[in-house]
Design a protein around this motif. Sequence first.
Motif, PDB file in Angstrom:
ATOM      1  N   LYS A 252      40.340  50.322  36.563  1.00 31.85           N
ATOM      2  CA  LYS A 252      39.733  49.642  35.015  1.00 31.85           C
ATOM      3  C   LYS A 252      39.243  51.135  34.769  1.00 31.85           C
ATOM      4  O   LYS A 252      38.209  51.681  34.996  1.00 31.85           O
ATOM      5  CB  LYS A 252      38.755  48.625  35.389  1.00 31.85           C
ATOM      6  CG  LYS A 252      38.368  48.035  34.049  1.00 31.85           C
ATOM      7  CD  LYS A 252      37.555  46.764  34.295  1.00 31.85           C
ATOM      8  CE  LYS A 252      37.053  46.070  32.853  1.00 31.85           C
ATOM      9  NZ  LYS A 252      36.339  45.071  33.072  1.00 31.85           N
TER      10      LYS A 252
ATOM     11  N   THR B  60      44.878  49.595  35.746  1.00 32.64           N
ATOM     12  CA  THR B  60      44.970  48.171  35.652  1.00 32.64           C
ATOM     13  C   THR B  60      44.798  47.734  34.354  1.00 32.64           C
ATOM     14  O   THR B  60      45.097  46.677  33.615  1.00 32.64           O
ATOM     15  CB  THR B  60      44.363  47.432  36.711  1.00 32.64           C
ATOM     16  OG1 THR B  60      42.908  47.840  36.504  1.00 32.64           O
ATOM     17  CG2 THR B  60      44.786  47.568  37.994  1.00 32.64           C
ATOM     18  N   GLU B  61      43.760  48.461  33.615  1.00 27.21           N
ATOM     19  CA  GLU B  61      43.122  48.109  32.030  1.00 27.21           C
ATOM     20  C   GLU B  61      42.639  48.971  31.520  1.00 27.21           C
ATOM     21  O   GLU B  61      41.849  49.908  32.371  1.00 27.21           O
ATOM     22  CB  GLU B  61      42.125  46.734  32.352  1.00 27.21           C
ATOM     23  CG  GLU B  61      41.666  46.249  31.075  1.00 27.21           C
ATOM     24  CD  GLU B  61      40.435  45.096  31.150  1.00 27.21           C
ATOM     25  OE1 GLU B  61      39.896  44.956  30.131  1.00 27.21           O
ATOM     26  OE2 GLU B  61      40.312  45.076  32.663  1.00 27.21           O
TER      27      GLU B  61
END
Length: 213
Positions: A42, A62-63
């Motif tokens: 992240k 992932t983000e």
Amino acid sequence: MAQLSDFQHPRFAAAYERASKLADQRGAYEHRRRLLAGLTGKVIEVGAGNGRNFAHYPATVTEVVAVEPDDTLRALAAKAAGGAPVPVSVVPGHAEALPADGASFDAAVVSLVLCSVPSQPRALAEIARVLADDGELCFYEHVRSPNPALGLLEDVIVPLWRRLAGGCRPNRDTLRAIERAGFAVSEVDRFTFAPEPPVPALSHVLGRARLTR
């Protein structure tokens, strides 16, 4: 504490949209690719501008939470997020008051933004706050020239440069500020780069640092 209204520079934002495309054609595209290569987990991008970095995030991320204070640039970033290869959410905020919980990100990205934050120590302390232990900071910044004569010239032109370039200061020793904020620099590349004529070639640093706490 600065407010979002303090970061609105619509004329500069419009000019930056044009200039960033030209800068990518002149070499910044590769700089951005190198900046983000190998990132995982992240990520918070601080001062995301118009979202030129988004296309370069690897699938291992992932983000991405992209924070941008300028309304014009944030709207452009939101459009760019739609074509990103990883999930990107674009949110209002600024470097000295990040809209995020403490220790909630694996990595932070700053790209041509620490030159213009009101206070580098406050911004870097806030980045450290939202990073997990041993979190990584990826940085791509233009900095004060190591050449004494050029560095002095940069000192002299700061007042005019700030007015024309959305608060940017060309004479900051950003690498030292990163180290003073509790980061251990693990890799750094120093080079000169002229993003567009007639802007002169400026000293840049591109690298990574780990939070030590």
